[in-house]
Design a protein around this motif. Sequence first.
Motif, mmCIF file in Angstrom:
data_model
loop_
_atom_site.group_PDB
_atom_site.id
_atom_site.type_symbol
_atom_site.label_atom_id
_atom_site.label_comp_id
_atom_site.label_asym_id
_atom_site.label_seq_id
_atom_site.Cartn_x
_atom_site.Cartn_y
_atom_site.Cartn_z
ATOM 1 N N GLY A 115 0.812 -1.208 0.000
ATOM 2 C CA GLY A 115 0.000 0.000 0.000
ATOM 3 C C GLY A 115 0.842 1.254 0.000
ATOM 4 O O GLY A 115 2.078 1.202 0.078
ATOM 5 N N ALA A 116 0.148 2.396 -0.114
ATOM 6 C CA ALA A 116 0.848 3.679 -0.147
ATOM 7 C C ALA A 116 0.101 4.686 0.718
ATOM 8 O O ALA A 116 -1.124 4.610 0.843
ATOM 9 N N CYS A 117 0.839 5.606 1.322
ATOM 10 C CA CYS A 117 0.222 6.704 2.068
ATOM 11 C C CYS A 117 0.707 8.005 1.444
ATOM 12 O O CYS A 117 1.918 8.179 1.255
ATOM 13 N N SER A 128 -4.686 6.960 2.289
ATOM 14 C CA SER A 128 -3.952 5.709 2.092
ATOM 15 C C SER A 128 -4.729 4.755 1.187
ATOM 16 O O SER A 128 -5.950 4.867 1.050
ATOM 17 N N ARG A 158 -4.522 0.413 -0.242
ATOM 18 C CA ARG A 158 -3.828 -0.857 -0.022
ATOM 19 C C ARG A 158 -4.420 -1.938 -0.919
ATOM 20 O O ARG A 158 -5.635 -2.001 -1.106
ATOM 21 N N TYR A 212 3.863 -0.418 3.662
ATOM 22 C CA TYR A 212 3.488 0.825 2.975
ATOM 23 C C TYR A 212 4.695 1.666 2.591
ATOM 24 O O TYR A 212 5.622 1.801 3.391
ATOM 25 N N GLN A 246 5.636 5.697 1.620
ATOM 26 C CA GLN A 246 5.009 6.988 1.918
ATOM 27 C C GLN A 246 5.486 8.042 0.933
ATOM 28 O O GLN A 246 6.661 8.052 0.554
#
Length: 388
Positions: free
Chosen positions: A69-71, A81, A83, A180, A182
């Motif tokens: 995932g990414a924030c 966010s 995911r 994650y 960022q």
Amino acid sequence: MKNYDVAVVGAGPVGSTFARYVAEKGLKVAIFEKKKEIGVPLQCAGLLGKKIKDVNVLPDEFILNEIYGACLYSPSSTMISMRKKEEPLAYVLDRVAYDKYLAQLAVDKGAELFLNHRAEKIDIENGEIHFKDKKISAEIIVGADGHSSIVSEAFGNNFKSVHASQFLIDTGKNSFDDDYFQVYVNSKISPGFLWIIPLSKSTARVGLFADFDYQDLSGILNDFLENNEKLRDAKILKKYHGRIPIYDSKKNIVNNRALLIGDAASQVKPTTGGGLIIGFKCAKIAAEVVHESISSQNIDILKNYQKKYRKMYNTELKMQLKVQNTYESLDDDNLDSVILKLNEKEVGKIVSEYGDLDSQSPLMIKLIKSGVIFSVLPNLLSRKIFGL
Ligand SMILES: Cc1cc2nc3c(=O)[nH]c(=O)nc-3n(C[C@H](O)[C@H](O)[C@H](O)COP(=O)(O)OP(=O)(O)OC[C@H]3O[C@@H](n4cnc5c(N)ncnc54)[C@H](O)[C@@H]3O)c2cc1C
């Protein structure tokens, strides 16, 4: 009689992959690399979308971490966010080892590799590469020599690139959710951005690219660490810097007996500066065209490479340029408001479904069609950029 069918300048990942493809087709190939050791120093965050496994070989031993995932953080730290649930959306690679591995694969397929060979002058009409104390000839010369390509210079192309800086840090404790990565955006560094890519719960690559020199970029990174409670006491284990070419849709990538691939051709995603997946795909197209050109002894066929590349990437890269222009036009208040609104509209869910690190157009089309873009961007801007 020329020394080689194909001479590749640069044993980066894209040049080595191209050399492997043409060697597999039975052509006589040489790779000339200026460094003594392939892959060092590291000049990459090593984050690659999961599509990498469809476009090149990637044994698991080179994967340092899997990302799910990414924030995304706004200037005032509003966070959105996304995911993927079951499968990783990206991998973090040991780029140095991977670069060496790709070069070895090319050699295993029959390519000759010459380290410590800096190409000093390229004659694209006669197919010659001049080194300090010798020259070689080839039917076709392939410039895979990165952002400041000497082969591209022989075409008369301009260099357009931005600096990037990266620190390898270790906090010595559980500081990261290593599922994650960022991303931090703000108007000072746009259209660049700052990233944290975890290798583990305590180590990460923290970097940024923006239109500043290395010193300023390192200063921004130091301030970022200092102002982040969790990272303030992190040890900086290594510092790296590099350059990211600016995507240029008009760049000439075929000329006479030569063509360009990878960073030398500015084949990078405008939004992220990522160049590996697009470079690998273009290496494959280039290898097919080069093989056809040599088999039919028709150098004009090389022009098909530029046509095929533009056809394949035109829509995607145009869309990415629009995203980049939008980002660049927003001030910090706009960015905060856009990310806040995206959050309210639960856009993270749409991104989780349609988001793809490498082709961003399906997501953008979805956001445009659903009206989200229109509702979150300042009116005038969405009209100017997306024609809404
Ligand atoms: C800080 C940073 C982070 C990045 N993060 C990512 C990321 O997370 N994901 C991603 O996909 N991309 C990322 N990139 C971009 C990625 O690193 C490049 O797109 C990729 O390395 C391009 O590969 P290449 O083989 O075309 O060129 P390069 O890797 O630059 O290789 C070129 C090779 O040519 C050699 N060479 C140069 N001149 C000569 C000469 N005259 N004679 C002989 N040899 C020569 C060089 O020594 C080098 O080995 C990042 C870049 C930077 C700077």
